[in-house]
Design a protein around this motif. Sequence first.
Motif, short mmCIF file in Angstrom:
data_model
loop_
_atom_site.label_atom_id
_atom_site.label_comp_id
_atom_site.label_asym_id
_atom_site.label_seq_id
_atom_site.Cartn_x
_atom_site.Cartn_y
_atom_site.Cartn_z
N ALA A 1 31.71 -77.11 -45.72
CA ALA A 1 31.79 -75.94 -44.83
C ALA A 1 30.43 -75.60 -44.25
CB ALA A 1 32.35 -74.75 -45.61
N ALA A 2 29.38 -75.71 -45.08
CA ALA A 2 28.03 -75.41 -44.63
C ALA A 2 27.58 -76.41 -43.57
CB ALA A 2 27.06 -75.42 -45.80
N LEU A 3 27.97 -77.66 -43.76
CA LEU A 3 27.62 -78.71 -42.81
C LEU A 3 28.26 -78.44 -41.45
CD1 LEU A 3 26.27 -81.51 -42.53
CD2 LEU A 3 28.46 -82.51 -43.13
N GLU A 4 29.53 -78.07 -41.48
CA GLU A 4 30.22 -77.73 -40.23
C GLU A 4 29.48 -76.63 -39.49
OE1 GLU A 4 34.14 -76.55 -41.53
OE2 GLU A 4 35.04 -78.29 -40.54
N GLY B 1 37.44 -84.40 -39.08
CA GLY B 1 37.49 -83.52 -37.91
C GLY B 1 36.11 -83.27 -37.32
N LEU B 2 35.15 -83.08 -38.21
CA LEU B 2 33.79 -82.78 -37.76
C LEU B 2 33.18 -83.96 -37.01
CD1 LEU B 2 31.46 -80.68 -37.90
CD2 LEU B 2 30.61 -81.93 -39.88
N LEU C 1 30.52 -86.14 -33.03
CA LEU C 1 29.99 -87.45 -32.65
C LEU C 1 30.68 -88.00 -31.41
CD1 LEU C 1 27.98 -89.64 -33.49
CD2 LEU C 1 29.76 -90.62 -34.95
N PHE C 2 32.00 -87.87 -31.36
CA PHE C 2 32.72 -88.48 -30.25
C PHE C 2 32.95 -87.52 -29.09
CE2 PHE C 2 33.99 -90.98 -34.04
CZ PHE C 2 33.34 -92.15 -33.69
N ASP C 3 33.50 -86.33 -29.39
CA ASP C 3 33.82 -85.41 -28.30
C ASP C 3 32.56 -84.79 -27.68
OD1 ASP C 3 36.41 -85.94 -28.80
OD2 ASP C 3 36.88 -84.03 -29.76
#
Length: 494
Positions: free
Chosen positions: A370-373, A420-421, A426-428
């Motif tokens: 969660a923190a990374l997101e 999802g992240l 990275l892609f979107d």
Amino acid sequence: MSTPKKLPFHLTNTLSRKKEEFTPLNPPHVGLYVCGPTVYSDVHLGNVRSFTTFDVLYRWLSHIGYTVRYVRNITDVGHLVDDVDAGEDKIAKRARLEQLEPMEIVQKYTNGFHDVMRLFNVRNPSIEPTATAHLIEQIGMVQRIIDNGYAYVVNGSVYFDVPKFAAKHNYGELSGRRIDELLTNTRDTEGMDEKRSPLDFAIWKKAEAGHLMHWPSPWGEGFPGWHLECSVMSTKYLGMTFDIHGGGMDLKFPHHECEIAQSVAADGQAPVRYWMHGNMLTVNGRKMAKSEGNGFTPEELVTGNHKLLERGYSAMTVRFFMLQSHYASTLDFSNAALQAAEKGLEKMMAAVVTLAALKGGDGPASAEVAALEQACYDAMNDDLNTPIMIAHLFDGVRMINSANDGKLALSREDIARLNGLFNAMLFDVLGMRKEEEARGDDGALEGVMRLIIEMRSEAKATRNFALSDRIRDQLAAVGISIKDSKEGSTWDRK
RNA sequence: GGUCACGUGGCCGAGGGGCUAGGCACAGCUCUGCAAAAGCUGCUACAGCGGUUCGAGUCCGCUCGUGACCUCCA
């Protein structure tokens, strides 16, 4: 489960030279205008950096929920060149050299530009207007400026009266120039003898004999001035005042300063609320520019066929390399830096593949994920800080690999969120593309490789290492690498 | 000449008064038939000189160096 806070977005506004919270004029809509290419020669890597910067801005604004109308023009009229070629239009000049119609040149390099944008996975804008298709509007704007008393006609040309404008308005506020300083530093430019002040600039120029691209106007046959098209096309599609105008640092003065002056003089309104400028790509510390002759084309980049290139680099490697620095900093091109970016990107892409195969345990989402997101959102919302965001993604890469090694426990929930992240960031958002997709592989190679790996595994099982190593070495020689692990072998093209 | 930036470890590159950036490279270890990959550990820097501060890579001043804009340029 907590979801990351996606707003607000902050960006550095060149007008204030400070980071500001971004609030659109008419949420959830955002009007974005970016100065596009001049289509008289191939775009080079420096141009690509700029368009990539604003591509990420477009992608980010869309990602955090805005509906963006993105206008990026094609300059196909051509601008005046320096006094060596006085009066000759750039596009006309090339046309004579190559014995082509001007519009043929325009089409050729427009096509080339689009090919490059596709190669670097830069999204198409919502509207891509051309200057030649907006002559009527440009003539109309010239007329409004004349009517309001901020321009004068001399011998078929129309000049913007900068001192008169500056007396009432803040000419120079964007670029930090002052009229008196500018006056002591001007050089001779085209039309000097016709101008009342050296600071004045042409908004309509009389076509000299032999000038190929010209149109009728109330002031005679001619062509529109340097900065007019952007003023016209931005406000036509985005409104008299719109949210964000982007472009390269080198356009700040005089181009963008003049855009502001024209809009204010014609319509009485400042056209842009947030100005955003991307910095330059340099080569050995010097700006990459057409005039410096130190640029390379995407073809040269991919093949490595250029004296500055030790070898070829993929478009995605270059895109990743660019996004590992902040858009407002200069970025110096070097082979070592490109190779470092290439390795880093490979590592990240490999982690994405690993992630897809991870099986999580029971349990709730971890605080770390969660923190990374949140950290990724915070980085991007802080003036589009892609290098920080990428650094956070690498933290995610470590988590993924540790989990794969059995050294970190991740729940199914964690894995879903990481998936999802990475898909989002990275892609979107960063616009990275898997190289296999870029290559357009079909399924045949996949099937063949599955067979080879199976046969090699049998050789290993019977301890026929001579054979298994020979298979691996031979595959490596044709660019396919095999990696063994407890679960079996994987392959990858390199 | 005027205006404005920048100078970070072996390399690239963030940050921007007290808190590990990250990537690449390098060294050691773990895992492994070998390799590769991966993980862990190490290398821990902010051009120089002054100043402000309890504390400065981060603020201020000066010096040196580099660049951009002032002219078409993303």
